[in-house]
Design a protein around this motif. Structure first.
Motif, PDB file in Angstrom:
ATOM      1  N   TRP A 171      50.648  55.119 -17.043  1.00 55.22           N
ATOM      2  CA  TRP A 171      51.456  54.116 -17.734  1.00 55.22           C
ATOM      3  C   TRP A 171      52.491  54.771 -18.661  1.00 55.22           C
ATOM      4  CZ3 TRP A 171      49.824  50.742 -22.435  1.00 55.22           C
ATOM      5  CH2 TRP A 171      50.738  49.702 -22.610  1.00 55.22           C
ATOM      6  N   THR A 172      52.098  55.850 -19.318  1.00 61.86           N
ATOM      7  CA  THR A 172      52.982  56.471 -20.319  1.00 61.86           C
ATOM      8  C   THR A 172      53.678  57.710 -19.766  1.00 61.86           C
ATOM      9  OG1 THR A 172      51.142  57.793 -21.172  1.00 61.86           O
ATOM     10  CG2 THR A 172      51.544  55.690 -22.269  1.00 61.86           C
ATOM     11  N   ARG A 174      56.474  58.615 -18.371  1.00 59.38           N
ATOM     12  CA  ARG A 174      57.852  59.010 -18.709  1.00 59.38           C
ATOM     13  C   ARG A 174      57.924  59.516 -20.149  1.00 59.38           C
ATOM     14  NH1 ARG A 174      59.741  53.914 -16.669  1.00 59.38           N
ATOM     15  NH2 ARG A 174      60.718  53.568 -18.689  1.00 59.38           N
ATOM     16  N   GLY A 175      57.297  58.792 -21.046  1.00 55.10           N
ATOM     17  CA  GLY A 175      57.311  59.218 -22.441  1.00 55.10           C
ATOM     18  C   GLY A 175      56.569  60.529 -22.632  1.00 55.10           C
ATOM     19  N   GLN A 178      58.611  63.507 -21.406  1.00 49.65           N
ATOM     20  CA  GLN A 178      59.727  63.850 -22.300  1.00 49.65           C
ATOM     21  C   GLN A 178      59.222  64.450 -23.612  1.00 49.65           C
ATOM     22  OE1 GLN A 178      63.162  61.078 -22.285  1.00 49.65           O
ATOM     23  NE2 GLN A 178      61.901  59.889 -20.885  1.00 49.65           N
ATOM     24  N   ALA A 179      58.104  63.931 -24.110  1.00 47.09           N
ATOM     25  CA  ALA A 179      57.534  64.494 -25.346  1.00 47.09           C
ATOM     26  C   ALA A 179      57.079  65.927 -25.112  1.00 47.09           C
ATOM     27  CB  ALA A 179      56.361  63.644 -25.818  1.00 47.09           C
ATOM     28  N   ALA A 180      56.629  66.214 -23.889  1.00 53.40           N
ATOM     29  CA  ALA A 180      56.125  67.560 -23.603  1.00 53.40           C
ATOM     30  C   ALA A 180      57.244  68.543 -23.277  1.00 53.40           C
ATOM     31  CB  ALA A 180      55.142  67.494 -22.429  1.00 53.40           C
ATOM     32  N   PHE A 181      58.283  68.082 -22.566  1.00 47.33           N
ATOM     33  CA  PHE A 181      59.256  69.038 -22.037  1.00 47.33           C
ATOM     34  C   PHE A 181      60.642  68.983 -22.680  1.00 47.33           C
ATOM     35  CE2 PHE A 181      56.559  67.945 -18.171  1.00 47.33           C
ATOM     36  CZ  PHE A 181      55.621  68.915 -18.482  1.00 47.33           C
ATOM     37  N   SER A 183      61.271  67.562 -26.209  1.00 40.22           N
ATOM     38  CA  SER A 183      60.817  66.763 -27.350  1.00 40.22           C
ATOM     39  C   SER A 183      61.937  66.427 -28.334  1.00 40.22           C
ATOM     40  CB  SER A 183      59.685  67.488 -28.073  1.00 40.22           C
ATOM     41  OG  SER A 183      60.127  68.711 -28.590  1.00 40.22           O
ATOM     42  N   LEU A 191      61.901  58.090 -29.274  1.00 42.82           N
ATOM     43  CA  LEU A 191      60.580  58.052 -28.638  1.00 42.82           C
ATOM     44  C   LEU A 191      59.530  58.533 -29.645  1.00 42.82           C
ATOM     45  CD1 LEU A 191      62.483  58.042 -26.052  1.00 42.82           C
ATOM     46  CD2 LEU A 191      60.594  59.146 -24.883  1.00 42.82           C
ATOM     47  N   PRO A 192      58.328  57.955 -29.622  1.00 41.92           N
ATOM     48  CA  PRO A 192      57.286  58.364 -30.580  1.00 41.92           C
ATOM     49  C   PRO A 192      56.649  59.687 -30.152  1.00 41.92           C
ATOM     50  CG  PRO A 192      56.446  56.664 -29.120  1.00 41.92           C
ATOM     51  CD  PRO A 192      57.878  56.865 -28.738  1.00 41.92           C
ATOM     52  N   LEU A 196      52.786  60.691 -28.983  1.00 38.06           N
ATOM     53  CA  LEU A 196      52.552  61.058 -27.581  1.00 38.06           C
ATOM     54  C   LEU A 196      51.912  62.437 -27.462  1.00 38.06           C
ATOM     55  CD1 LEU A 196      55.859  59.640 -26.068  1.00 38.06           C
ATOM     56  CD2 LEU A 196      53.552  58.919 -25.438  1.00 38.06           C
ATOM     57  N   ARG A 197      52.324  63.346 -28.338  1.00 40.99           N
ATOM     58  CA  ARG A 197      51.736  64.693 -28.288  1.00 40.99           C
ATOM     59  C   ARG A 197      50.267  64.662 -28.744  1.00 40.99           C
ATOM     60  NH1 ARG A 197      55.520  68.864 -27.413  1.00 40.99           N
ATOM     61  NH2 ARG A 197      54.142  70.419 -28.283  1.00 40.99           N
TER      62      ARG A 197
ATOM     63  N   ASP B  82      62.333  72.495 -24.207  1.00 36.30           N
ATOM     64  CA  ASP B  82      61.112  73.093 -24.767  1.00 36.30           C
ATOM     65  C   ASP B  82      60.352  73.924 -23.741  1.00 36.30           C
ATOM     66  OD1 ASP B  82      61.900  71.229 -26.540  1.00 36.30           O
ATOM     67  OD2 ASP B  82      60.063  70.073 -26.545  1.00 36.30           O
ATOM     68  N   ALA B  83      60.284  73.399 -22.519  1.00 36.36           N
ATOM     69  CA  ALA B  83      59.363  73.987 -21.550  1.00 36.36           C
ATOM     70  C   ALA B  83      59.983  75.106 -20.732  1.00 36.36           C
ATOM     71  CB  ALA B  83      58.850  72.897 -20.626  1.00 36.36           C
ATOM     72  N   VAL B  87      60.402  73.534 -15.242  1.00 36.85           N
ATOM     73  CA  VAL B  87      60.069  72.131 -14.993  1.00 36.85           C
ATOM     74  C   VAL B  87      60.815  71.618 -13.756  1.00 36.85           C
ATOM     75  CG1 VAL B  87      60.095  69.800 -15.952  1.00 36.85           C
ATOM     76  CG2 VAL B  87      59.656  71.757 -17.438  1.00 36.85           C
ATOM     77  N   ASP B  97      65.894  60.417 -17.225  1.00 41.34           N
ATOM     78  CA  ASP B  97      65.087  60.579 -18.446  1.00 41.34           C
ATOM     79  C   ASP B  97      65.841  60.098 -19.683  1.00 41.34           C
ATOM     80  OD1 ASP B  97      62.820  61.511 -17.278  1.00 41.34           O
ATOM     81  OD2 ASP B  97      63.261  63.636 -17.595  1.00 41.34           O
ATOM     82  N   ASP B 100      65.537  56.345 -21.452  1.00 43.58           N
ATOM     83  CA  ASP B 100      64.497  55.846 -22.356  1.00 43.58           C
ATOM     84  C   ASP B 100      64.873  55.982 -23.818  1.00 43.58           C
ATOM     85  OD1 ASP B 100      62.485  54.875 -20.621  1.00 43.58           O
ATOM     86  OD2 ASP B 100      62.062  56.942 -20.029  1.00 43.58           O
ATOM     87  N   ARG B 101      64.659  54.887 -24.536  1.00 42.62           N
ATOM     88  CA  ARG B 101      64.834  54.873 -25.995  1.00 42.62           C
ATOM     89  C   ARG B 101      63.637  54.154 -26.607  1.00 42.62           C
ATOM     90  NH1 ARG B 101      69.110  56.389 -28.769  1.00 42.62           N
ATOM     91  NH2 ARG B 101      70.787  57.241 -27.508  1.00 42.62           N
ATOM     92  N   GLY B 102      63.187  54.649 -27.749  1.00 40.23           N
ATOM     93  CA  GLY B 102      62.048  53.989 -28.400  1.00 40.23           C
ATOM     94  C   GLY B 102      60.836  53.931 -27.478  1.00 40.23           C
ATOM     95  N   TRP B 103      60.322  52.713 -27.277  1.00 41.14           N
ATOM     96  CA  TRP B 103      59.107  52.529 -26.475  1.00 41.14           C
ATOM     97  C   TRP B 103      59.414  52.059 -25.060  1.00 41.14           C
ATOM     98  CZ3 TRP B 103      54.160  53.575 -28.354  1.00 41.14           C
ATOM     99  CH2 TRP B 103      54.101  53.897 -29.715  1.00 41.14           C
ATOM    100  N   PHE B 105      59.773  53.521 -22.435  1.00 43.44           N
ATOM    101  CA  PHE B 105      59.068  54.255 -21.377  1.00 43.44           C
ATOM    102  C   PHE B 105      57.818  53.511 -20.893  1.00 43.44           C
ATOM    103  CE2 PHE B 105      57.337  55.783 -25.386  1.00 43.44           C
ATOM    104  CZ  PHE B 105      55.967  55.776 -25.160  1.00 43.44           C
ATOM    105  N   LEU B 106      57.392  52.505 -21.663  1.00 42.07           N
ATOM    106  CA  LEU B 106      56.206  51.749 -21.248  1.00 42.07           C
ATOM    107  C   LEU B 106      56.503  50.744 -20.136  1.00 42.07           C
ATOM    108  CD1 LEU B 106      54.508  51.074 -24.715  1.00 42.07           C
ATOM    109  CD2 LEU B 106      53.841  52.741 -22.975  1.00 42.07           C
TER     110      LEU B 106
END
Lengths: 308, 255
Positions: A171-172, A174-175, A178-181, A183, A191-192, A196-197, B82-83, B87, B97, B100-103, B105-106
């Motif tokens: 479910w999460t 995409r977020g 992006q948080a992992a790669f 950030s 994005l939070p 997420l991390r 970062d990675a 990737v 990618d 997406d803004r804010g939430w 991505f849900l």
């Protein structure tokens, strides 16, 4: 043992009732660790899963020791006040907090903390193992994987944890990616990333602690790294790599168990070797694309680095 | 209500940046508006990254005020991911990618629904031809176009790029700045670019933000205005740079 005495695949499925839970545990743990392993491998945190699985092993060993010291009946089945589950999750959680607390530039202290967690976990497990002779078999099991020792309750818990975590991550996705790669760009877009991390590291801690209790530290480390290495070599995208690593992990976990039965090998070693074979196959399969990429880079090198 | 062109995208008032409550640079004031292309320049170790991260909200300010206009969207193209380079992903995945803004991505089907926006951003950044290629297989120039498309796809009001021309030759550098200038005009976009290639900057930017810890200077404003600062002129003179706007610099870097 002669070839005629060697176990057959038919015998394996005839005794399916006996082997079902451990074989499926390998598959379920492999699928979960395969998915999460993509973040581990691409985030260059390979040693993280090794350190966490050793910490989980120490937690289980300490739980056994505490149970034995208190004279609690059924310590090995998790019936003591400090169950192996709690010990595993507690130690993994502690190691994860230690690693998350690092804010050093370039993560220098995190490397040291990983080494500390790995070595303290491995040595501690072995040392505690010598003090609980009655549970020595369980210590071997949690370090190197077990042939048959998966109780139905453990399997059901593993299944529930894997289903929950895989659904959450699907479910999460995409977020999380992006948080992992990427950030910083993700944080700028609101994005939070911090949450997420924490979710990612928390998932790793829970998955590794539960899987270590069921299949052992060595296969947990192997299944959280090798399927992802093979998948990232072949997949065209992060989501493709996540799906492929899940399939490779499940395949290594299940087929590794079958191969262990057929050739009388230790299960953890068999699962690890099968995953390693997948990596070798993926590297061979990806060779043409890799050569094409190198050739393109070489041509651009002749034409100039800024060739648009 | 102010016309879109007149509104302030990002404003700093007596803004001080640094670490652990200690300011690295003197306070700075500026206002960024749509259609302006700002260059953030300064010697190595001058405090460019600290200022940039503060402007982006990635680290807290030491003092002063930093205001984003109402509803202003910021997109950021960092120098490195970062990675690292391992990737996997096609160019169009990298661009998607950026949606997406804010939430958001849900929402599991948001990217599928917004595919036309990805195609438009790729075309606008001149990256449509290699949309289906693996990102890792692209040249540095092509990668930068894809990254810019990834920033454009979220329809930002302010586009921030950190060293977008590193690892490129001169032709590649000019191509990137030509692209940014075209976007600034066509989208009426505010752009902030960090680069240590001051000579290249001056050919393209409308405004400058110059920082230097050594001579405790932060100068911000229109190019002519900033170039009148003695420290800035010294910086350009030391770089052996000659430009009509930076003329009047004597040997040794002092007017």
């Amino acid at each position: 043992m002669t070839a005629a005495d060697a176990p057959t695949l038919a015998q394996f499925f005839e005794a399916w009732d006996l082997f079902r839970d451990p074989a499926l545990s390998g598959a379920v743990a492999g699928a979960l660790l395969g998915w999460l392993g993509v973040y581990v491998v691409l985030g260059r945190m390979v040693f993280l899963s090794a350190a966490l699985s050793q910490a989980a092993g120490l937690g289980v060993a300490l739980a056994f020791w505490a149970g034995a010291a208190a004279g609690t009946a059924g310590a090995s089945t998790g019936a003591s006040w400090l169950s192996p589950w709690l010990g595993s999750i507690g130690m993994t959680g502690l190691a994860t907090l230690l690693l998350l607390a690092d804010r050093s530039p370039g993560g220098i202290r995190r490397e040291a903390a990983l080494g500390f967690a790995y070595l303290a976990g491995a040595a501690g497990t072995l040392a505690v193992g010598t003090r609980i002779a009655a549970e020595a078999h369980d210590i071997d099991t949690l370090l190197f994987g077990s042939a048959v020792a998966v109780v139905p309750g453990d399997f059901r818990l593993l299944l529930a944890v894997a289903a929950g975590l895989l659904l959450l991550h699907a479910w999460t996705v995409r977020g999380m990616a992006q948080a992992a790669f990427s950030s910083e760009a993700a944080r700028v877009r609101g994005l939070p990333v911090g949450l997420l991390r924490i979710l990612l590291f928390g998932s790793l801690a829970v998955a590794i602690s539960v899987c270590t209790r069921v299949i052992g530290a060595l296969p947990v480390f192997a299944l959280s790294v090798l399927p992802a290495v093979a998948a990232t070599r072949l997949a065209p995208s992060v989501r493709g790599a996540l799906l492929l690593a899940t399939v490779f992990g499940a395949l290594s976990g299940f087929a590794g168990y079958v191969v262990a039965f057929l050739y009388s090998l230790p299960v953890g070693a068999s699962q690890t070797l099968l995953a390693a074979v997948l990596v070798a196959a993926a590297f061979l399969a990806g060779l043409p694309a890799s050569l094409r990429m190198r050739a393109a880079r070489y041509r651009r090198g002749i034409a100039g680095p800024g060739t648009p | 209500m102010a016309a879109k062109e007149d509104r302030v995208v990002l404003a700093a008032r007596a803004l001080e940046v640094g670490y652990r409550g200690r300011a690295l640079l003197p306070p700075v004031d500026f206002e960024m508006r749509p259609g302006q292309l700002w260059g953030l320049i300064g010697p190595n170790g001058a405090g460019k990254t600290t200022l940039l991260r503060t402007l982006l909200g990635l680290q807290p300010r030491v003092a002063g005020e930093l205001e984003r206009g109402d509803g202003v969207r910021v997109a950021y193209v960092p120098q490195r991911e970062d990675a690292g380079p391992g990737v996997p992903g096609r160019a169009k995945d990298v661009v998607a990618d950026g949606l997406d803004r804010g939430w958001s991505f849900l929402d599991p089907v948001a990217h599928w629904r917004r595919r036309p926006e990805v195609r438009r951003a790729l075309a606008e950044a001149g990256a449509a031809a290699f949309a289906n290629q693996r990102f890792l297989e692209l040249s540095e120039g092509q990668k930068q176009r894809v990254r810019v498309a990834g920033a454009l796809v979220s329809s930002p009001d302010l586009l921030v790029l950190d060293e977008p021309t590193s690892a490129m030759d001169q032709a590649g550098e000019h191509a990137v700045f030509d692209l940014l200038e075209a976007l600034r005009v066509s989208r009426n976009l505010a752009v902030l670019v960090v680069s240590h290639h001051a000579h290249l900057m001056l050919q393209h930017v409308t405004h400058l933000l110059f920082v230097d810890r050594e001579c405790r200077t932060v100068a911000a404003g229109a190019v002519d205005e900033v170039l009148s600062d003695p420290c800035v002129r010294a910086h350009f003179a030391e770089g052996g740079f000659e430009h009509p706007q930076a003329s009047g610099v004597t040997e040794g870097g002092r007017p």
